[in-house]
Design a protein around this motif. Sequence first.
Motif, short mmCIF file in Angstrom:
data_model
loop_
_atom_site.label_atom_id
_atom_site.label_comp_id
_atom_site.label_asym_id
_atom_site.label_seq_id
_atom_site.Cartn_x
_atom_site.Cartn_y
_atom_site.Cartn_z
N ALA A 35 0.85 -1.20 0.00
CA ALA A 35 0.00 0.00 0.00
C ALA A 35 0.88 1.24 0.00
O ALA A 35 1.92 1.27 0.65
N PHE A 36 0.44 2.25 -0.75
CA PHE A 36 1.15 3.54 -0.83
C PHE A 36 0.44 4.54 0.07
O PHE A 36 -0.77 4.75 -0.04
N TYR A 37 1.20 5.18 0.94
CA TYR A 37 0.68 6.22 1.82
C TYR A 37 1.51 7.48 1.64
O TYR A 37 2.56 7.46 1.01
N VAL A 72 -9.49 2.87 4.82
CA VAL A 72 -9.38 4.32 4.72
C VAL A 72 -9.92 5.05 5.95
O VAL A 72 -9.50 6.16 6.23
N ASN A 73 -10.78 4.48 6.69
CA ASN A 73 -11.44 5.26 7.74
C ASN A 73 -11.61 4.43 9.01
O ASN A 73 -12.64 3.84 9.21
N ASN A 125 -7.32 4.82 8.43
CA ASN A 125 -6.29 4.02 7.79
C ASN A 125 -5.29 3.56 8.84
O ASN A 125 -5.36 3.92 10.01
N ILE A 156 -0.98 -4.06 -5.54
CA ILE A 156 -1.08 -2.72 -4.95
C ILE A 156 -2.52 -2.50 -4.50
O ILE A 156 -3.45 -2.58 -5.31
N VAL A 157 -2.69 -2.25 -3.21
CA VAL A 157 -4.04 -2.12 -2.65
C VAL A 157 -4.18 -0.74 -2.02
O VAL A 157 -3.22 -0.17 -1.53
N PRO A 158 -5.40 -0.18 -2.06
CA PRO A 158 -5.56 1.13 -1.43
C PRO A 158 -5.55 1.06 0.10
O PRO A 158 -5.25 2.05 0.75
N GLY A 159 -5.85 -0.10 0.66
CA GLY A 159 -5.84 -0.17 2.13
C GLY A 159 -7.09 0.44 2.72
O GLY A 159 -7.83 1.17 2.05
#
Lengths: 414, 414
Positions: free
Chosen positions: A110-112, A142-143, A145, A137-140
């Motif tokens: 995941a990219f942060y 979010v709420n 994170n 690649i995953v967004p992960g």
Amino acid sequence: MKADLDRLMETEGLDALVIPAAENDNPYRAYLSNGAHYTGDVIKKRGEPPVLLAHAMERDEAAKSGLIVYTYDELGYGQLYYEHGHDMDAFNAAWYRRIFEKLAVSGHVAFYGVGDINRMFRMLLYLRDALADRVTIVPGAVNPNLFNKAYETKDTDEIARLRDVAARTSAVAQAARAWIAEHCAENRHAENRRVIQADGSPLTIGDVKRYVRGQLFERDLEDIEGMIFAQGRDAGVPHSKGEDSDPVRLGETIVFDLFPREPGGYFHDMTRTWCIGYASPEAQAAYDAVMEAYHRSIRMCKPGTPTANLQEMVCAYFEERGHPTVRNTPGTTDGYVHSLAHGLGLNVHEAPYFRSKASDYHIQVGNVFTIEPGLYYPERGYGVRIEDTVTINESGSVEVLTDCPYDLIIELNG
Amino acid sequence: MKADLDRLMETEGLDALVIPAAENDNPYRAYLSNGAHYTGDVIKKRGEPPVLLAHAMERDEAAKSGLIVYTYDELGYGQLYYEHGHDMDAFNAAWYRRIFEKLAVSGHVAFYGVGDINRMFRMLLYLRDALADRVTIVPGAVNPNLFNKAYETKDTDEIARLRDVAARTSAVAQAARAWIAEHCAENRHAENRRVIQADGSPLTIGDVKRYVRGQLFERDLEDIEGMIFAQGRDAGVPHSKGEDSDPVRLGETIVFDLFPREPGGYFHDMTRTWCIGYASPEAQAAYDAVMEAYHRSIRMCKPGTPTANLQEMVCAYFEERGHPTVRNTPGTTDGYVHSLAHGLGLNVHEAPYFRSKASDYHIQVGNVFTIEPGLYYPERGYGVRIEDTVTINESGSVEVLTDCPYDLIIELNG
């Protein structure tokens, strides 16, 4: 806290985190790189310390992290740029493939970080396909994170830094109060007399902010978000910052909200409401109610308590006294118009949050958050807010980090 | 420039731009909202002025843009949050659907701005599907993107602000030079004698930076990225910032790179290299070569010239004198190790860029960019860089905005 990151990565099924290179002010990078001043990448594999990638020009700054640093050149950046620089999509794919090969990154990534939305959206869409043979690649979540969850509690080093920023910020607020008190009032009988400087000119909000910025500067703090010193009607609009050209007047409420940070590091957040010389009975009553809401909130700060309970309590308290709130009057700009509190750290607003709905935060040992009830009546020309930053210490008791008198009235002694 | 946005949107087939709400320092929002201090959205449809969406608390600050402002409450944010706040994906979709309906946005839409990479990646992936019946969300061209292209030239108002920041920054650099000269040298015979303060203690780099920050403060400038005042070996690593505890010494090269901005607004960028008392013949020769490269670069600043030509010229000039460069020695950390220049404005680095490869920039009227040749030899303990910010004015001639002597040697007269 930071030590939770590996566990949080495991919960989300993540094998690696990437903070991509970007010039923006970036709390994610500061968190993982121990505050190093550089603009490159951070790669953190689960169970291993973060590794930094830096342009050669920034190698010494990156090394101050105490972590392993690779320069871009060591990874062959120049050659890849020469080959692919005419096509940034292809270049990004080749570059992250190189990084992932060199650091043996695979699995779910995941990219942060903070960056250019458009560029990152395009890059991640492209990488997701181009590197699918190697990584997913995953967004992960979010709420919140994964970082928000880690930020929610602070370790001993972080608390020490937050305590230090709290002490310096409190000293600035106290100095501002004392400095204003040294002035005198305009010598005439009138409503809303002005405060006067030694040379006879009126003291303006711009003058006060300048004094406060000087005090922050003396203590190595930055006013990066821009303090609030808002008077009268402006005090009734919570995020109005105040007009530099307005003279400071007796009898008006002044909301002074100060939220500086140490350069590239931790924030403090505090608010006082002041009336110079005297207050209207209505403003005094609002101040008394806000102080009572503050004290009741502080008493509820115990580990395990849902943060929503505090917001509900404050809404109920104000509603009983006839004030509209965000609970009984959604969208109101009169009365109690915001949530009670928020966490802070490398971000001025972070977990835990204190909304009444759709939040699932509980007070915990290691939290650092504000308590900031307020009442706002812009059309009646006033607003009141009192805000301290507090922490929940190891024994489970609440400790107020802000240190500044709460008194509403500033008597002029100039 | 800003007036080009509609044309650039048409070229890219975009019907609307969205800057989503975010608390980060955000040049995109500052550009479209005329520098208003708020954290909400900007929606710009092609052929229409931008419209701002602001939390009610920030409505007065947003209104300072002179643009139309809708509060979140006017768009029903609270009710949507109540309905969907437990599922941020669904909430974001409902919220942007509401915005797009209210403002009659349809067609091809691109999101720009600075924000949380992970949150935005997730949100845009979700919105792309959930709102596909109404809008087509596209990432847009990336290198350069539409804003980068607009930033490349500045309009009259922007040049005026950049000129003002240039004058204030130059005054700070001149003051720093004069202040250092007031000191005296350690009274002993030795290599690398230290500079001494009135109380007999050595002047440190931290002392100088503190003086400079004070001068910036006096002129309402912020040192948001952190100035460079790097000596000796550190001067040989272009982005090393200098060690606060190091005493300032005679005979060492000092690279002083100052790039402050007006709060929330425009940057300046300049560098001087100083040696106190005397310079080694080698450092003096490097300084002379850098100054000559600077003057040759300035002479090439004519509309229509590819920026890569300047970088090529400077590489050739240094290579002829035996210095390695990024052209003949990719990845070198000795010699000329970076590109010649970059544009600046609301970003300290923006278009036009001056790389030799993979860039397609030409000098144009309305450009504002640096010229900053340098030579670096960290292992030999020195580095030299000279940098001014310039603009290409309406007549096509280059105008240097920075105003500070170039002299290498600072004679102590304390």
